[in-house]
Design a protein around this motif. Structure first.
Motif, short mmCIF file in Angstrom:
data_model
loop_
_atom_site.label_atom_id
_atom_site.label_comp_id
_atom_site.label_asym_id
_atom_site.label_seq_id
_atom_site.Cartn_x
_atom_site.Cartn_y
_atom_site.Cartn_z
N GLY A 43 29.71 39.87 -24.39
CA GLY A 43 30.94 40.00 -24.29
C GLY A 43 31.63 39.06 -25.56
O GLY A 43 31.24 38.06 -25.82
N LYS A 44 32.62 40.01 -26.10
CA LYS A 44 32.94 39.31 -27.49
C LYS A 44 34.43 38.49 -27.13
O LYS A 44 34.60 37.83 -28.19
N ARG A 45 35.06 38.70 -26.03
CA ARG A 45 36.21 38.19 -25.77
C ARG A 45 36.13 37.13 -24.68
O ARG A 45 36.76 36.19 -24.44
N GLY A 46 35.00 37.27 -24.01
CA GLY A 46 34.94 36.30 -22.64
C GLY A 46 33.75 36.97 -21.74
O GLY A 46 33.14 37.95 -22.05
N GLY A 49 31.56 40.66 -17.37
CA GLY A 49 31.17 42.07 -17.29
C GLY A 49 32.08 43.01 -16.41
O GLY A 49 33.34 43.12 -17.00
N ARG A 50 31.57 43.79 -15.44
CA ARG A 50 32.47 44.81 -14.88
C ARG A 50 33.74 44.00 -13.98
O ARG A 50 34.61 44.68 -13.56
N ALA A 51 33.75 42.76 -14.10
CA ALA A 51 34.84 42.06 -13.29
C ALA A 51 35.77 41.31 -14.17
O ALA A 51 36.31 40.34 -13.80
N SER A 52 35.50 41.52 -15.64
CA SER A 52 36.54 40.84 -16.38
C SER A 52 37.67 41.11 -16.46
O SER A 52 38.01 42.49 -15.97
N SER A 53 38.79 40.44 -17.15
CA SER A 53 40.05 40.97 -17.14
C SER A 53 40.30 40.56 -18.75
O SER A 53 39.57 39.73 -19.43
N ARG A 54 41.23 41.00 -19.43
CA ARG A 54 41.65 41.04 -20.61
C ARG A 54 43.22 40.59 -20.85
O ARG A 54 44.10 40.92 -20.03
N CYS A 55 43.45 39.51 -21.56
CA CYS A 55 45.01 38.97 -21.87
C CYS A 55 45.48 39.58 -22.81
O CYS A 55 44.92 39.95 -23.79
N TRP A 56 46.54 40.35 -22.61
CA TRP A 56 47.11 40.98 -23.85
C TRP A 56 48.43 40.22 -24.37
O TRP A 56 49.70 40.24 -23.65
N PRO A 57 48.42 39.43 -25.29
CA PRO A 57 49.31 38.52 -25.51
C PRO A 57 50.41 39.28 -26.00
O PRO A 57 51.66 38.72 -25.61
N GLU A 58 50.73 40.51 -26.76
CA GLU A 58 51.73 40.86 -27.15
C GLU A 58 52.54 41.53 -25.69
O GLU A 58 53.71 41.61 -25.69
N GLY A 60 52.07 39.91 -22.67
CA GLY A 60 52.13 38.84 -21.91
C GLY A 60 51.62 38.98 -20.55
O GLY A 60 52.31 38.36 -19.56
N ASP A 61 50.49 40.05 -20.41
CA ASP A 61 50.13 40.26 -19.24
C ASP A 61 48.45 40.17 -19.31
O ASP A 61 47.94 40.03 -20.18
N THR A 62 48.05 40.36 -17.96
CA THR A 62 46.53 40.43 -17.64
C THR A 62 46.19 41.72 -17.13
O THR A 62 46.86 42.06 -16.29
N VAL A 63 45.11 42.51 -17.84
CA VAL A 63 44.67 43.44 -17.43
C VAL A 63 43.39 43.47 -16.89
O VAL A 63 42.59 43.22 -17.69
N ASP A 64 43.24 44.17 -15.89
CA ASP A 64 41.63 44.30 -15.43
C ASP A 64 40.92 45.28 -16.10
O ASP A 64 41.65 46.37 -16.46
N HIS A 65 39.66 44.70 -16.71
CA HIS A 65 39.26 45.67 -17.72
C HIS A 65 38.33 46.81 -17.16
O HIS A 65 38.07 47.80 -17.68
N ALA A 66 37.79 46.51 -15.84
CA ALA A 66 36.86 47.41 -15.25
C ALA A 66 37.09 47.45 -13.76
O ALA A 66 37.91 48.38 -13.28
N ALA A 67 36.24 46.69 -12.93
CA ALA A 67 36.58 46.63 -11.55
C ALA A 67 38.24 45.97 -11.25
O ALA A 67 38.46 45.00 -11.63
N GLN A 68 38.72 47.02 -10.37
CA GLN A 68 39.86 46.46 -9.94
C GLN A 68 40.21 45.59 -8.88
O GLN A 68 41.09 44.75 -8.63
N THR A 144 42.82 36.08 -10.04
CA THR A 144 44.24 35.66 -10.43
C THR A 144 44.62 35.33 -11.72
O THR A 144 46.06 35.25 -11.91
N GLY A 145 43.72 35.05 -12.72
CA GLY A 145 44.52 34.62 -13.95
C GLY A 145 43.65 35.17 -15.15
O GLY A 145 44.03 34.94 -16.22
N GLY A 146 42.72 36.18 -15.14
CA GLY A 146 42.10 36.79 -16.55
C GLY A 146 41.15 35.91 -16.87
O GLY A 146 41.46 34.91 -17.59
N GLY A 147 39.84 36.35 -16.80
CA GLY A 147 38.65 35.36 -17.33
C GLY A 147 38.35 35.76 -18.78
O GLY A 147 37.59 35.05 -19.32
N GLY A 148 38.93 36.98 -19.03
CA GLY A 148 38.65 37.42 -20.59
C GLY A 148 39.17 36.68 -21.58
O GLY A 148 39.86 35.27 -21.24
N GLY A 149 39.38 37.04 -22.65
CA GLY A 149 40.25 36.29 -23.55
C GLY A 149 41.30 36.96 -24.55
O GLY A 149 41.23 38.06 -25.02
#
Length: 149
Positions: A43-46, A49-58, A60-68, A144-149
């Protein structure tokens, strides 16, 4: 049997993959007293795997990357998920009437198969699928909080 391991010699353990299974493995090994574990992940940002989230600073939200969501049915995993919930890292996904799945219509072109549930996406009819709520009684969990980066 582990080669090169004996009294007073701690093994060095490598775990491939920082998804939920790899991280659970590392946590379990640590609790068993194996403190020389390294988790390798691409993982380049955190991790996650399939259970990761990504934080979108612009945004201001966290988005599920794969598994909802994920299910916990194995008693050992249920215990772990409940611990995550106590720590505030996971929670049941609570969206009554909005959790469901798309299922194929019984007969292609059959207007009897059109969804009638309130809120069902109209595009699902055109695609040959209808929306149906989950009715299995299982708890769907989310982070609950986005484990990605």
């Amino acid at each position: 049997m582990l080669s090169g391991v004996g009294p007073g010699i701690a093994p060095s353990i490598g775990i491939i993959g920082g998804g939920i299974s790899g991280l659970a493995c590392a946590l379990r090994l640590e609790r068993l007293g194996f403190h020389s574990c390294t988790v390798y992940d691409t993982g380049k940002r955190g991790v996650g795997g399939r259970a990761s989230s990504r934080c979108w600073p612009e945004a201001g939200d966290t988005v599920d990357h794969a598994a909802q969501f994920f299910l916990a049915e194995d008693p050992v995993f249920v215990e772990q998920v409940e611990e995550w919930a106590r720590l505030g890292a996971a929670k049941p996904w609570d969206a009554p009437g909005k959790l469901g799945r798309f299922t194929p219509l019984a007969v292609a072109g059959d207007d009897q198969g059109a969804p009638t549930e309130e809120g069902a996406p109209l595009s699902s009819v055109a695609a040959g699928f209808k929306w149906a709520p989950f009715d299995d009684g299982k708890v769907r969990w989310v982070g609950t909080g986005g484990g990605g980066g």
